[in-house]
Design an enzyme around this catalytic site. Structure first.
Site, PDB file in Angstrom:
ATOM      1  N   HIS A   1      25.332  70.791  21.501  1.00  0.00           N
ATOM      2  CA  HIS A   1      24.055  70.202  21.943  1.00  0.00           C
ATOM      3  C   HIS A   1      23.738  70.560  23.394  1.00  0.00           C
ATOM      4  CE1 HIS A   1      24.028  66.914  18.553  1.00  0.00           C
ATOM      5  NE2 HIS A   1      23.772  68.130  18.106  1.00  0.00           N
TER       6      HIS A   1
ATOM      7  N   GLY B   1      34.527  59.499  17.673  1.00  0.00           N
ATOM      8  CA  GLY B   1      33.453  58.862  18.437  1.00  0.00           C
ATOM      9  C   GLY B   1      32.061  59.339  18.130  1.00  0.00           C
ATOM     10  N   THR B   2      31.783  59.598  16.864  1.00  0.00           N
ATOM     11  CA  THR B   2      30.397  59.941  16.493  1.00  0.00           C
ATOM     12  C   THR B   2      29.956  59.060  15.337  1.00  0.00           C
ATOM     13  OG1 THR B   2      28.892  61.665  15.708  1.00  0.00           O
ATOM     14  CG2 THR B   2      31.204  61.937  15.104  1.00  0.00           C
TER      15      THR B   2
ATOM     16  N   TYR C   1      16.677  63.436  32.429  1.00  0.00           N
ATOM     17  CA  TYR C   1      17.927  64.207  32.449  1.00  0.00           C
ATOM     18  C   TYR C   1      18.533  64.238  33.850  1.00  0.00           C
ATOM     19  CZ  TYR C   1      17.854  65.273  27.568  1.00  0.00           C
ATOM     20  OH  TYR C   1      17.926  65.123  26.205  1.00  0.00           O
TER      21      TYR C   1
ATOM     22  N   CYS D   1      12.675  80.510  36.754  1.00  0.00           N
ATOM     23  CA  CYS D   1      13.898  81.234  36.396  1.00  0.00           C
ATOM     24  C   CYS D   1      14.195  82.341  37.409  1.00  0.00           C
ATOM     25  CB  CYS D   1      13.717  81.837  35.003  1.00  0.00           C
ATOM     26  SG  CYS D   1      15.063  82.903  34.502  1.00  0.00           S
TER      27      CYS D   1
HETATM   28  C1  BJW Z   1      33.720  55.115  20.009  1.00  0.00           C
HETATM   29  C2  BJW Z   1      34.083  54.461  21.178  1.00  0.00           C
HETATM   30  C3  BJW Z   1      35.365  54.732  21.678  1.00  0.00           C
HETATM   31  C4  BJW Z   1      32.072  53.859  20.711  1.00  0.00           C
HETATM   32  N1  BJW Z   1      36.169  55.591  21.028  1.00  0.00           N
HETATM   33  N2  BJW Z   1      34.526  55.944  19.388  1.00  0.00           N
HETATM   34  C5  BJW Z   1      14.543  63.332   9.410  1.00  0.00           C
HETATM   35  C6  BJW Z   1      13.514  63.210  10.346  1.00  0.00           C
HETATM   36  C7  BJW Z   1      13.522  63.954  11.533  1.00  0.00           C
HETATM   37  C8  BJW Z   1      14.537  64.810  11.817  1.00  0.00           C
HETATM   38  C9  BJW Z   1      15.554  64.916  10.907  1.00  0.00           C
HETATM   39  C10 BJW Z   1      15.557  64.192   9.712  1.00  0.00           C
HETATM   40  N3  BJW Z   1      16.685  64.508   9.021  1.00  0.00           N
HETATM   41  C11 BJW Z   1      17.369  65.374   9.750  1.00  0.00           C
HETATM   42  C12 BJW Z   1      16.695  65.639  10.888  1.00  0.00           C
HETATM   43  C13 BJW Z   1      17.099  66.552  11.943  1.00  0.00           C
HETATM   44  C14 BJW Z   1      17.664  65.861  13.160  1.00  0.00           C
HETATM   45  C15 BJW Z   1      18.493  64.639  12.770  1.00  0.00           C
HETATM   46  O1  BJW Z   1      19.633  64.755  12.402  1.00  0.00           O
HETATM   47  N4  BJW Z   1      17.940  63.448  12.861  1.00  0.00           N
HETATM   48  C16 BJW Z   1      18.647  62.242  12.422  1.00  0.00           C
HETATM   49  C17 BJW Z   1      18.501  61.154  13.493  1.00  0.00           C
HETATM   50  C18 BJW Z   1      18.135  61.836  11.065  1.00  0.00           C
HETATM   51  N5  BJW Z   1      18.486  66.872  13.805  1.00  0.00           N
HETATM   52  C19 BJW Z   1      17.955  67.761  14.631  1.00  0.00           C
HETATM   53  O2  BJW Z   1      16.783  67.733  14.935  1.00  0.00           O
HETATM   54  C20 BJW Z   1      18.885  68.841  15.124  1.00  0.00           C
HETATM   55  N6  BJW Z   1      18.304  70.100  14.894  1.00  0.00           N
HETATM   56  C21 BJW Z   1      18.106  70.565  13.662  1.00  0.00           C
HETATM   57  O3  BJW Z   1      18.442  69.960  12.674  1.00  0.00           O
HETATM   58  O4  BJW Z   1      17.497  71.792  13.625  1.00  0.00           O
HETATM   59  C22 BJW Z   1      17.121  72.314  12.359  1.00  0.00           C
HETATM   60  C23 BJW Z   1      15.891  73.169  12.509  1.00  0.00           C
HETATM   61  C24 BJW Z   1      15.636  74.109  11.538  1.00  0.00           C
HETATM   62  C25 BJW Z   1      14.502  74.878  11.630  1.00  0.00           C
HETATM   63  C26 BJW Z   1      13.637  74.726  12.696  1.00  0.00           C
HETATM   64  C27 BJW Z   1      13.893  73.807  13.680  1.00  0.00           C
HETATM   65  C28 BJW Z   1      15.031  73.021  13.584  1.00  0.00           C
HETATM   66  C29 BJW Z   1      19.073  68.697  16.636  1.00  0.00           C
HETATM   67  C30 BJW Z   1      19.776  67.424  16.996  1.00  0.00           C
HETATM   68  C31 BJW Z   1      19.827  67.277  18.500  1.00  0.00           C
HETATM   69  C32 BJW Z   1      20.408  65.938  18.911  1.00  0.00           C
HETATM   70  N7  BJW Z   1      20.129  65.720  20.269  1.00  0.00           N
HETATM   71  C33 BJW Z   1      20.721  64.572  20.923  1.00  0.00           C
HETATM   72  C34 BJW Z   1      20.285  64.616  22.378  1.00  0.00           C
HETATM   73  C35 BJW Z   1      21.028  65.775  23.078  1.00  0.00           C
HETATM   74  C36 BJW Z   1      20.918  65.778  24.523  1.00  0.00           C
HETATM   75  C37 BJW Z   1      21.205  64.460  25.165  1.00  0.00           C
HETATM   76  O5  BJW Z   1      22.353  64.000  25.200  1.00  0.00           O
HETATM   77  O6  BJW Z   1      20.253  63.886  25.679  1.00  0.00           O
HETATM   78  O7  BJW Z   1      22.144  64.624  20.825  1.00  0.00           O
HETATM   79  S1  BJW Z   1      20.335  63.011  20.120  1.00  0.00           S
HETATM   80  C38 BJW Z   1      21.901  62.291  20.373  1.00  0.00           C
HETATM   81  O8  BJW Z   1      22.565  62.050  19.108  1.00  0.00           O
HETATM   82  C39 BJW Z   1      22.746  63.348  21.110  1.00  0.00           C
HETATM   83  C40 BJW Z   1      24.074  63.208  20.427  1.00  0.00           C
HETATM   84  O9  BJW Z   1      24.832  64.362  20.622  1.00  0.00           O
HETATM   85  C41 BJW Z   1      23.691  62.930  19.003  1.00  0.00           C
HETATM   86  C42 BJW Z   1      24.789  62.320  18.183  1.00  0.00           C
HETATM   87  O10 BJW Z   1      25.120  61.048  18.629  1.00  0.00           O
HETATM   88  P1  BJW Z   1      26.642  60.571  18.602  1.00  0.00           P
HETATM   89  O11 BJW Z   1      27.440  61.411  19.482  1.00  0.00           O
HETATM   90  O12 BJW Z   1      27.095  60.440  17.206  1.00  0.00           O
HETATM   91  O13 BJW Z   1      26.517  59.138  19.328  1.00  0.00           O
HETATM   92  P2  BJW Z   1      26.186  57.699  18.683  1.00  0.00           P
HETATM   93  O14 BJW Z   1      25.734  56.852  19.794  1.00  0.00           O
HETATM   94  O15 BJW Z   1      25.279  57.817  17.528  1.00  0.00           O
HETATM   95  O16 BJW Z   1      27.589  57.185  18.127  1.00  0.00           O
HETATM   96  C43 BJW Z   1      28.650  56.858  18.981  1.00  0.00           C
HETATM   97  C44 BJW Z   1      29.859  56.497  18.140  1.00  0.00           C
HETATM   98  O17 BJW Z   1      30.955  56.300  19.017  1.00  0.00           O
HETATM   99  C45 BJW Z   1      29.704  55.222  17.324  1.00  0.00           C
HETATM  100  O18 BJW Z   1      30.101  55.466  15.983  1.00  0.00           O
HETATM  101  C46 BJW Z   1      30.667  54.236  17.983  1.00  0.00           C
HETATM  102  O19 BJW Z   1      31.260  53.322  17.077  1.00  0.00           O
HETATM  103  C47 BJW Z   1      31.693  55.175  18.556  1.00  0.00           C
HETATM  104  N8  BJW Z   1      32.453  54.665  19.720  1.00  0.00           N
HETATM  105  N9  BJW Z   1      33.048  53.641  21.584  1.00  0.00           N
HETATM  106  C48 BJW Z   1      35.714  56.144  19.878  1.00  0.00           C
HETATM  107  N10 BJW Z   1      35.813  54.131  22.836  1.00  0.00           N
END
Ligand code: BJW
Length: 246
Positions: free
Chosen positions: A118, A186-187, A67, A145
């Site tokens: 996030h 962009g997600t 980070y 802290c």
């Molecule tokens: C453009 C462009 C241009 C390019 N213009 N566009 C099965 C197994 C295990 C876990 C799970 C599961 N099913 C569900 C889960 C839960 C999990 C999850 O969803 N996993 C999936 C992968 C399946 N979710 C979680 O764990 C979340 N918490 C949760 O659900 O809690 C419930 C709970 C209940 C009870 C007890 C405990 C918990 C938390 C999710 C946290 C995500 N964290 C991250 C890291 C954050 C910090 C960091 O940045 O380091 O967040 S991961 C990463 O992905 C980051 C992002 O915010 C997130 C989303 O990504 P994003 O933004 O969509 O990016 P990309 O790269 O995927 O896409 C980019 C897009 O841009 C593309 O489409 C391109 O085409 C486009 N693009 N250029 C416009 N110029």
């Protein structure tokens, strides 16, 4: 494309509640890598080793190092034309922003009303008392802290498997219920719960607009392209409507 941009601008102008959900693609044109896809961070780094609570427990300093490196890189970047257009749009129409990005670029572009679901890489959180603070340090020491003086500080970001902040989620769901236009920008819509927001907003009656060079979510209007190019065109079109009306 021009017709779709005008259609979007008109919908935004008529709506009483516009909501944006942004993801990593929003900041791609600022030079910040996305997560998925060929050049995404998850191609180079292992999410399990760096972005889970287990990783934080097992290898606290490695997670901090990762980070800190990203924080240094992001600090050198600037908001792009897309961030600036959204900020300008907020001066003209009601517009709330829900972002998955931790890079602070919406705020640095001048946007208000930003929900950082996030977290924020420029903040740290106490692992004992939960106190959140601005945190600009980038050296890899362990900090305690200043509020409770005993808990270790961790990056204020939401890792995989961690709950999103409850108050932020409540505000988010209220926005999803009230949105008349919901812009998904962009997600990849692969990470939950954010991946479900467009569907929830659609069920509540919102018009869904997607801006992305790649096909992802279901949308009523699909603007296939880069947000840094399309958002300024939407802004221009909306300003043209407004000047015609006056
Ligand atoms: C453009 C462009 C241009 C390019 N213009 N566009 C099965 C197994 C295990 C876990 C799970 C599961 N099913 C569900 C889960 C839960 C999990 C999850 O969803 N996993 C999936 C992968 C399946 N979710 C979680 O764990 C979340 N918490 C949760 O659900 O809690 C419930 C709970 C209940 C009870 C007890 C405990 C918990 C938390 C999710 C946290 C995500 N964290 C991250 C890291 C954050 C910090 C960091 O940045 O380091 O967040 S991961 C990463 O992905 C980051 C992002 O915010 C997130 C989303 O990504 P994003 O933004 O969509 O990016 P990309 O790269 O995927 O896409 C980019 C897009 O841009 C593309 O489409 C391109 O085409 C486009 N693009 N250029 C416009 N110029």
């Amino acid at each position: 494309m021009q017709k779709l941009i005008e259609q979007t601008a008109l919908a935004l102008a008529r709506s009483k509640s516009n909501v944006v959900l942004s993801g990593a693609g929003m900041s791609a044109e600022s030079g910040i890598p996305t997560f998925r896809g060929n050049k995404g961070l998850w191609k180079e780094f292992n999410a399990q080793e760096l972005a889970t609570p287990q990783a934080l427990r097992k290898n606290f300093s490695l997670v901090w190092q990762w980070y800190n490196e990203r924080k240094k890189q992001i600090a050198e970047k600037s908001p792009n034309a897309g961030h600036l257009a959204l900020s300008r749009l907020q001066e003209i129409i009601p517009l709330a922003i829900i972002t998955q990005n931790i890079d602070n670029l919406h705020s640095r572009a001048g946007s208000s009303n930003v929900l950082e679901i996030h977290g924020n890489i420029f903040k740290a959180r106490c692992m004992a008392c939960g106190h959140v603070m601005d945190f600009s340090q980038t050296d890899n020491s362990t900090f305690l802290c200043p509020a409770c003086t005993r808990g270790k500080l961790r990056p204020h970001v939401v890792l995989f498997g961690e709950r999103l902040d409850e108050r932020q989620l409540q505000k988010t769901f209220a926005l999803l219920q009230s949105a008349q236009v919901f812009l998904v920008i962009g997600t990849s819509s692969m990470v939950y719960p954010a991946a479900s927001f467009a569907e929830i907003a659609a069920e509540a009656g919102a018009l869904i607009v997607e801006i992305n060079p790649q096909p992802t979510a279901q949308a009523d209007i699909v603007l296939r392209g880069k947000s840094g190019e399309i958002l300024p065109q939407i802004l221009q079109s909306l300003q043209d409507f407004k000047s015609l009306k006056n």
